[in-house]
Design a protein around this motif. Structure first.
Motif, PDB file in Angstrom:
ATOM      1  N   THR A 130      -3.247   9.541   5.998  1.00 54.39           N
ATOM      2  CA  THR A 130      -2.781   8.801   5.061  1.00 54.39           C
ATOM      3  C   THR A 130      -1.930   9.730   4.162  1.00 54.39           C
ATOM      4  O   THR A 130      -0.803   9.322   3.907  1.00 54.39           O
ATOM      5  CB  THR A 130      -4.182   8.781   3.755  1.00 54.39           C
ATOM      6  OG1 THR A 130      -5.016   7.937   4.893  1.00 54.39           O
ATOM      7  CG2 THR A 130      -3.584   7.970   2.675  1.00 54.39           C
ATOM      8  N   GLU A 179       1.808  -4.828   5.046  1.00 55.99           N
ATOM      9  CA  GLU A 179       0.455  -4.310   4.995  1.00 55.99           C
ATOM     10  C   GLU A 179       0.173  -2.887   4.159  1.00 55.99           C
ATOM     11  O   GLU A 179      -0.978  -2.659   3.686  1.00 55.99           O
ATOM     12  CB  GLU A 179      -0.443  -4.220   6.325  1.00 55.99           C
ATOM     13  CG  GLU A 179       0.440  -3.062   7.133  1.00 55.99           C
ATOM     14  CD  GLU A 179       1.375  -3.627   7.971  1.00 55.99           C
ATOM     15  OE1 GLU A 179       1.481  -3.035   9.052  1.00 55.99           O
ATOM     16  OE2 GLU A 179       1.933  -4.504   7.637  1.00 55.99           O
ATOM     17  N   TYR A 180       1.260  -2.242   4.154  1.00 57.71           N
ATOM     18  CA  TYR A 180       1.466  -0.769   3.272  1.00 57.71           C
ATOM     19  C   TYR A 180       1.987  -0.896   2.020  1.00 57.71           C
ATOM     20  O   TYR A 180       1.828  -0.150   1.108  1.00 57.71           O
ATOM     21  CB  TYR A 180       1.842   0.346   4.235  1.00 57.71           C
ATOM     22  CG  TYR A 180       1.030   0.712   5.274  1.00 57.71           C
ATOM     23  CD1 TYR A 180       0.017   1.634   5.214  1.00 57.71           C
ATOM     24  CD2 TYR A 180       1.426   0.301   6.686  1.00 57.71           C
ATOM     25  CE1 TYR A 180      -0.994   2.012   6.456  1.00 57.71           C
ATOM     26  CE2 TYR A 180       0.432   0.630   7.804  1.00 57.71           C
ATOM     27  CZ  TYR A 180      -0.523   1.403   7.461  1.00 57.71           C
ATOM     28  OH  TYR A 180      -1.407   2.122   8.492  1.00 57.71           O
ATOM     29  N   ALA A 206       2.240  -2.831  -0.648  1.00 55.93           N
ATOM     30  CA  ALA A 206       1.579  -3.029  -2.060  1.00 55.93           C
ATOM     31  C   ALA A 206       0.886  -1.712  -2.374  1.00 55.93           C
ATOM     32  O   ALA A 206       0.849  -1.138  -3.565  1.00 55.93           O
ATOM     33  CB  ALA A 206       0.823  -4.056  -2.070  1.00 55.93           C
ATOM     34  N   ALA A 207      -0.008  -1.158  -1.569  1.00 55.30           N
ATOM     35  CA  ALA A 207      -0.821   0.115  -1.556  1.00 55.30           C
ATOM     36  C   ALA A 207       0.175   1.464  -2.139  1.00 55.30           C
ATOM     37  O   ALA A 207      -0.183   2.143  -2.833  1.00 55.30           O
ATOM     38  CB  ALA A 207      -1.721  -0.014  -0.513  1.00 55.30           C
ATOM     39  N   LEU A 208       1.334   1.357  -1.308  1.00 54.58           N
ATOM     40  CA  LEU A 208       2.040   2.488  -1.612  1.00 54.58           C
ATOM     41  C   LEU A 208       2.887   2.452  -2.902  1.00 54.58           C
ATOM     42  O   LEU A 208       2.821   3.457  -3.607  1.00 54.58           O
ATOM     43  CB  LEU A 208       3.065   2.718  -0.350  1.00 54.58           C
ATOM     44  CG  LEU A 208       2.610   3.175   0.912  1.00 54.58           C
ATOM     45  CD1 LEU A 208       3.705   2.890   2.050  1.00 54.58           C
ATOM     46  CD2 LEU A 208       2.015   4.551   1.037  1.00 54.58           C
ATOM     47  N   ASP A 257       1.373   0.869  -5.553  1.00 55.21           N
ATOM     48  CA  ASP A 257       0.565   1.311  -6.450  1.00 55.21           C
ATOM     49  C   ASP A 257      -0.206   2.736  -6.347  1.00 55.21           C
ATOM     50  O   ASP A 257      -0.797   3.210  -7.120  1.00 55.21           O
ATOM     51  CB  ASP A 257      -0.587   0.158  -6.402  1.00 55.21           C
ATOM     52  CG  ASP A 257      -0.067  -0.958  -6.573  1.00 55.21           C
ATOM     53  OD1 ASP A 257       0.976  -1.290  -7.398  1.00 55.21           O
ATOM     54  OD2 ASP A 257      -1.044  -2.014  -6.150  1.00 55.21           O
ATOM     55  N   LYS A 258       0.351   3.443  -5.156  1.00 55.68           N
ATOM     56  CA  LYS A 258      -0.201   4.821  -5.028  1.00 55.68           C
ATOM     57  C   LYS A 258      -1.736   4.562  -4.802  1.00 55.68           C
ATOM     58  O   LYS A 258      -2.480   5.532  -5.418  1.00 55.68           O
ATOM     59  CB  LYS A 258       0.053   5.713  -6.104  1.00 55.68           C
ATOM     60  CG  LYS A 258       1.672   5.957  -6.005  1.00 55.68           C
ATOM     61  CD  LYS A 258       1.973   6.984  -6.975  1.00 55.68           C
ATOM     62  CE  LYS A 258       3.724   7.325  -7.018  1.00 55.68           C
ATOM     63  NZ  LYS A 258       4.169   8.436  -8.136  1.00 55.68           N
ATOM     64  N   ASN A 259      -2.259   3.617  -4.365  1.00 54.00           N
ATOM     65  CA  ASN A 259      -3.734   3.402  -3.951  1.00 54.00           C
ATOM     66  C   ASN A 259      -3.995   4.109  -2.380  1.00 54.00           C
ATOM     67  O   ASN A 259      -3.809   3.786  -1.478  1.00 54.00           O
ATOM     68  CB  ASN A 259      -3.856   1.863  -3.786  1.00 54.00           C
ATOM     69  CG  ASN A 259      -5.368   1.589  -3.935  1.00 54.00           C
ATOM     70  OD1 ASN A 259      -6.129   2.541  -3.387  1.00 54.00           O
ATOM     71  ND2 ASN A 259      -5.792   0.761  -4.154  1.00 54.00           N
ATOM     72  N   ALA A 263      -6.888   2.469  -0.454  1.00 55.97           N
ATOM     73  CA  ALA A 263      -6.206   1.025   0.299  1.00 55.97           C
ATOM     74  C   ALA A 263      -5.594   1.574   1.606  1.00 55.97           C
ATOM     75  O   ALA A 263      -5.360   0.931   2.761  1.00 55.97           O
ATOM     76  CB  ALA A 263      -5.397   0.275  -0.790  1.00 55.97           C
ATOM     77  N   VAL A 264      -4.532   2.660   1.304  1.00 54.06           N
ATOM     78  CA  VAL A 264      -3.640   2.936   2.710  1.00 54.06           C
ATOM     79  C   VAL A 264      -4.594   3.427   3.532  1.00 54.06           C
ATOM     80  O   VAL A 264      -4.293   3.233   4.897  1.00 54.06           O
ATOM     81  CB  VAL A 264      -2.723   4.030   1.996  1.00 54.06           C
ATOM     82  CG1 VAL A 264      -2.042   4.757   3.285  1.00 54.06           C
ATOM     83  CG2 VAL A 264      -1.752   3.333   0.962  1.00 54.06           C
ATOM     84  N   VAL A 303      -6.269   0.694   5.454  1.00 54.94           N
ATOM     85  CA  VAL A 303      -5.412  -0.176   6.303  1.00 54.94           C
ATOM     86  C   VAL A 303      -4.973   0.598   7.635  1.00 54.94           C
ATOM     87  O   VAL A 303      -5.090   0.131   8.664  1.00 54.94           O
ATOM     88  CB  VAL A 303      -3.959  -0.369   5.555  1.00 54.94           C
ATOM     89  CG1 VAL A 303      -2.971  -1.020   6.661  1.00 54.94           C
ATOM     90  CG2 VAL A 303      -4.352  -1.456   4.233  1.00 54.94           C
TER      91      VAL A 303
END
Length: 441
Positions: free
Chosen positions: A241, A255-256, A258-260, A262-264, A267-268, A271
């Motif tokens: 990660t 796939e990455y 949105a999470a990146l 949002d710095k989630n 979620a990263v 995935v």
């Protein structure tokens, strides 16, 4: 292609085959004593490793799943044939005599000296590599940075740096307190090289060593190894990660992205875990497809010599690099690992898959019987060394489900060879100095 009924039938047959594999493993261990939890015995290890990838494969397209299943069943056939061969080739008396450790003599001083020499050479190689090419971990783009720094001509230094792990393990098995510095330095080297999988080859065998230090008449519970395995997996996913967050190119992947943004982190990580769970089935089918359509020629054993490719002064494609080039896929990082099934197929077709899968069973059975021969013996150091090597082989076999024996990384094979050579130079039968350890007379 939509052929759901066939997929369901194949999935059920796979489930029943795995169940049979587990049953065989459990049945065998009723008569065997090694001091290890059931989950760490050869057939249970193999069945568990295959089971994880089999579950992930259920998300495949029906047609691709059918192709995957062909390789999968030849894999199981290879396991069963490997087990039959192991039973006939290896000494069966260890099943009834679990503690003949007096028959094995270990030259601990010689093992310590050899390990020290290899370890020092590895550390010096790491220093030379970092001074020449820089530290991959400190690169702005960790994933691509480590690949870029692994250019032609540096492979020997990198490989020797990774080879700090085998002597560190043996030294820890010999003298745990004094060898902690070996483990620490090896850990630093691997982290600076920004690679994840070698960490497993460092930490997993230590679990086996800790178990071997204590004599237990009753077989230990499998709960602790399972918890430790989950912890190791979290660490590996965590490092992956971090590598993803250092690469802005991943923002281009839906796939990455949105999470990146949002710095989630969770979620990263999820995935990333899902991606690696699907790798075995996807890559096995991809490798078979590229061979079948002529994009990649049959290797006829040449891919197993990939150990020497990175140390050559010129660029030499390894099997994982050929697969990436042949697939036309564009992504960040190195090659596409062929998997154990795919690597065997790329060399000799279905026969290669059978042979390679049979080999991993023989490998584990061989070292497991050495572990059994030291169980309950008075020499706990000998038992710790045997367990360290067996633990390394367990890790190699599990990781080979993704990378094959030599198709994606040269270190695991080189590390295994290093351990085998050191053991061969320092371990002897007390009843006959020149007597091989394969059979007992």
């Amino acid at each position: 292609m939509n052929n759901l009924p066939l997929k369901i039938v194949l999935a059920v047959v796979q489930f029943l085959s795995l169940l049979a594999l587990f049953a065989i493993g459990v049945s065998r261990e009723k008569k065997r004593r090694s001091g290890l939890p059931l989950i760490l015995t050869p057939m249970i290890v193999i069945a568990s490793a295959v089971g994880v990838s089999s579950i992930a494969a259920l998300s495949m397209d029906d047609y691709l799943y059918a192709e995957y299943s062909k390789l999968w069943f030849f894999q199981i056939l290879g396991f069963m044939l490997g087990l039959l061969f192991s039973n006939s080739a290896l000494d069966r008396r260890s099943l009834d005599q679990p503690s003949p450790s007096r028959q094995l003599v270990l030259s601990k001083t010689l093992m310590s000296q050899i390990s020290l020499c290899i370890f020092v050479a590895g550390v010096l190689s790491a220093i030379a590599f970092f001074a020449w090419k820089g530290v991959p971990l400190l690169s702005g783009n960790v994933e691509q940075g480590r690949v870029d720094l692994a250019s032609a001509g540096t492979g020997s230094l990198r490989l020797m740096a990774y080879l700090t792990i085998p002597p560190a393990l043996l030294s820890f098995a010999l003298t745990p307190r004094r060898a902690k510095v070996y483990i620490a330095l090896s850990l630093i080297v691997v982290l600076f090289l920004a690679d994840r999988s070698p960490l497993l080859y460092l930490f997993v065998p230590l679990v086996f060593v800790s178990i071997a230090r204590k004599i237990k008449i009753k077989r230990p519970s499998s709960l602790k190894p399972i918890i430790l395995g989950a912890l190791f997996m979290l660490i590996i996913v965590g490092i992956g990660t971090y590598r993803i967050f250092t690469q802005m190119e991943f923002l281009l992947h839906p796939e990455y992205s949105a999470a990146l943004q949002d710095k989630n982190v969770a979620a990263v990580a999820l995935v990333s875990f899902e991606h690696y769970a699907n790798v075995v089935a996807d890559n096995a089918v991809l490798t078979k497809t590229l061979v079948d359509n002529g994009t990649i020629d049959f290797k006829y054993g040449a891919s197993y010599l990939a150990l020497f490719a990175p140390v050559l002064p010129w660029q030499q494609l390894t099997l994982d690099q050929e697969i990436r080039l042949g697939s036309g896929k564009v992504f960040i990082g190195g090659g596409i690992p062929p998997t154990l099934m795919g690597e065997g197929y790329a060399n000799f077709g279905y026969i290669g898959t059978i042979l390679e899968c049979g080999f991993v069973v023989f490998l584990l059975e061989y070292w497991y019987r050495i572990v059994m021969s030291t169980y309950l013996g008075s020499d706990r150091t000998l038992a710790a060394v045997a367990n360290a090597i067996y633990g390394y082989m367990v890790c190699w076999v599990c990781m080979s489900q993704v990378g094959g024996l030599a198709g994606a990384s040269t270190f695991p094979l080189a590390g295994a060879i290093t351990l085998i050579i050191i053991w061969g130079l320092t371990a002897r039968r007390s009843s006959g100095v020149g007597q091989p350890l394969l059979t007992q007379h």
